[in-house]
Scaffold this motif. Structure first.
Motif, PDB file in Angstrom:
ATOM      1  N   GLN A  18      11.699  -6.193  -8.658  1.00 28.77           N
ATOM      2  CA  GLN A  18      11.657  -6.887  -7.385  1.00 28.77           C
ATOM      3  C   GLN A  18      10.504  -6.361  -6.539  1.00 28.77           C
ATOM      4  OE1 GLN A  18      15.577  -6.439  -5.589  1.00 28.77           O
ATOM      5  NE2 GLN A  18      16.259  -8.375  -6.499  1.00 28.77           N
ATOM      6  N   ARG A  19      10.071  -7.198  -5.630  1.00 26.54           N
ATOM      7  CA  ARG A  19       9.031  -6.770  -4.698  1.00 26.54           C
ATOM      8  C   ARG A  19       9.598  -5.688  -3.786  1.00 26.54           C
ATOM      9  NH1 ARG A  19       5.450 -11.370  -1.815  1.00 26.54           N
ATOM     10  NH2 ARG A  19       5.432 -11.959  -4.027  1.00 26.54           N
ATOM     11  N   GLU A  20       8.806  -4.644  -3.568  1.00 25.31           N
ATOM     12  CA  GLU A  20       9.259  -3.544  -2.742  1.00 25.31           C
ATOM     13  C   GLU A  20       8.204  -3.206  -1.693  1.00 25.31           C
ATOM     14  OE1 GLU A  20       9.764   0.014  -5.050  1.00 25.31           O
ATOM     15  OE2 GLU A  20       7.679   0.047  -5.712  1.00 25.31           O
ATOM     16  N   VAL A  21       8.678  -2.699  -0.559  1.00 26.83           N
ATOM     17  CA  VAL A  21       7.751  -2.314   0.489  1.00 26.83           C
ATOM     18  C   VAL A  21       7.082  -0.995   0.120  1.00 26.83           C
ATOM     19  CG1 VAL A  21       9.561  -1.163   1.805  1.00 26.83           C
ATOM     20  CG2 VAL A  21       7.499  -1.972   2.969  1.00 26.83           C
ATOM     21  N   VAL A  22       5.801  -0.908   0.404  1.00 26.59           N
ATOM     22  CA  VAL A  22       5.030   0.304   0.139  1.00 26.59           C
ATOM     23  C   VAL A  22       4.717   1.031   1.446  1.00 26.59           C
ATOM     24  CG1 VAL A  22       2.859   1.211  -0.768  1.00 26.59           C
ATOM     25  CG2 VAL A  22       4.027  -0.686  -1.938  1.00 26.59           C
ATOM     26  N   ALA A  23       4.183   0.283   2.411  1.00 29.55           N
ATOM     27  CA  ALA A  23       3.794   0.889   3.683  1.00 29.55           C
ATOM     28  C   ALA A  23       3.685  -0.199   4.739  1.00 29.55           C
ATOM     29  CB  ALA A  23       2.456   1.609   3.552  1.00 29.55           C
ATOM     30  N   THR A  24       3.955   0.180   5.980  1.00 36.86           N
ATOM     31  CA  THR A  24       3.810  -0.759   7.085  1.00 36.86           C
ATOM     32  C   THR A  24       3.107  -0.066   8.244  1.00 36.86           C
ATOM     33  OG1 THR A  24       5.930  -0.194   8.118  1.00 36.86           O
ATOM     34  CG2 THR A  24       5.965  -1.934   6.459  1.00 36.86           C
ATOM     35  N   VAL A  25       2.489  -0.872   9.091  1.00 29.56           N
ATOM     36  CA  VAL A  25       1.830  -0.342  10.281  1.00 29.56           C
ATOM     37  C   VAL A  25       1.966  -1.360  11.397  1.00 29.56           C
ATOM     38  CG1 VAL A  25      -0.424  -1.221   9.509  1.00 29.56           C
ATOM     39  CG2 VAL A  25      -0.324   0.584  11.244  1.00 29.56           C
ATOM     40  N   THR A  26       2.342  -0.892  12.586  1.00 30.37           N
ATOM     41  CA  THR A  26       2.441  -1.797  13.720  1.00 30.37           C
ATOM     42  C   THR A  26       1.046  -2.022  14.292  1.00 30.37           C
ATOM     43  OG1 THR A  26       2.849   0.029  15.259  1.00 30.37           O
ATOM     44  CG2 THR A  26       4.775  -1.021  14.253  1.00 30.37           C
ATOM     45  N   THR A  27       0.826  -3.209  14.808  1.00 28.29           N
ATOM     46  CA  THR A  27      -0.493  -3.515  15.342  1.00 28.29           C
ATOM     47  C   THR A  27      -0.669  -2.964  16.750  1.00 28.29           C
ATOM     48  OG1 THR A  27       0.338  -5.670  16.032  1.00 28.29           O
ATOM     49  CG2 THR A  27      -0.807  -5.562  13.933  1.00 28.29           C
ATOM     50  N   GLY A  28       0.429  -2.655  17.407  1.00 28.76           N
ATOM     51  CA  GLY A  28       0.343  -2.116  18.756  1.00 28.76           C
ATOM     52  C   GLY A  28       0.071  -0.618  18.729  1.00 28.76           C
ATOM     53  N   GLY A  29       1.109   0.144  18.529  1.00 29.28           N
ATOM     54  CA  GLY A  29       0.967   1.591  18.568  1.00 29.28           C
ATOM     55  C   GLY A  29       0.458   2.221  17.287  1.00 29.28           C
ATOM     56  N   GLY A  30       0.378   1.458  16.216  1.00 31.29           N
ATOM     57  CA  GLY A  30      -0.114   2.010  14.966  1.00 31.29           C
ATOM     58  C   GLY A  30       0.894   2.875  14.242  1.00 31.29           C
ATOM     59  N   SER A  31       2.172   2.716  14.548  1.00 28.51           N
ATOM     60  CA  SER A  31       3.188   3.487  13.836  1.00 28.51           C
ATOM     61  C   SER A  31       3.253   3.054  12.382  1.00 28.51           C
ATOM     62  CB  SER A  31       4.560   3.271  14.491  1.00 28.51           C
ATOM     63  OG  SER A  31       4.552   3.745  15.818  1.00 28.51           O
ATOM     64  N   THR A  32       3.437   4.022  11.507  1.00 25.99           N
ATOM     65  CA  THR A  32       3.449   3.737  10.078  1.00 25.99           C
ATOM     66  C   THR A  32       4.759   4.172   9.433  1.00 25.99           C
ATOM     67  OG1 THR A  32       2.385   5.865   9.631  1.00 25.99           O
ATOM     68  CG2 THR A  32       0.952   3.945   9.853  1.00 25.99           C
ATOM     69  N   THR A  33       5.095   3.501   8.349  1.00 27.94           N
ATOM     70  CA  THR A  33       6.221   3.899   7.503  1.00 27.94           C
ATOM     71  C   THR A  33       5.758   3.813   6.056  1.00 27.94           C
ATOM     72  OG1 THR A  33       7.121   1.668   7.270  1.00 27.94           O
ATOM     73  CG2 THR A  33       7.904   2.965   9.149  1.00 27.94           C
TER      74      THR A  33
END
Length: 115
Positions: free
Chosen positions: A43-58
């Protein structure tokens, strides 16, 4: 919103790659962008995310310490720097943008890591 990924390829274990995702169209109010991957038969899985506002990453646990995502809001572009690549990182990598609770996807770029 249109998303175009680039930067995939065939590398050896331990090598690095940088993926780019350029967004166009209705890019205002994009809340976050991210990278997902899908390996054959999985299945497709999340690798990384980043918010466009504060730049928070996961990051997914499997890539923490090896992958880094960043964004350039002026260019409407998000990046995924992948270091110390492993064969298990082999997958099609997709860029994602979230805007007003809707999700947009790029066409995907293949990353293949040989052992």
């Amino acid at each position: 919103v249109q998303l175009v990924e680039s930067g995939g390829g065939l590398v050896q274990a331990g090598d690095s790659l940088r993926l780019s995702c350029a967004a166009s169209g209705s890019t205002l109010s994009i809340n976050a962008m991210g990278w997902y991957r899908q390996a054959p038969g999985k299945q497709r899985e999340v690798v990384a995310t980043v918010t466009t506002g504060g730049g928070s990453t996961t990051y997914a646990d499997s890539v923490k310490g090896r992958f880094t995502t960043s964004r350039d809001n002026a260019k409407n572009t998000v990046y995924l720097q992948m270091n110390s690549l492993r064969p298990e990182d082999t997958a099609v990598y997709y860029c994602n943008a979230e805007r007003y609770a809707l999700n947009y996807w790029g066409q995907g770029t293949q990353v293949t890591v040989s052992s």
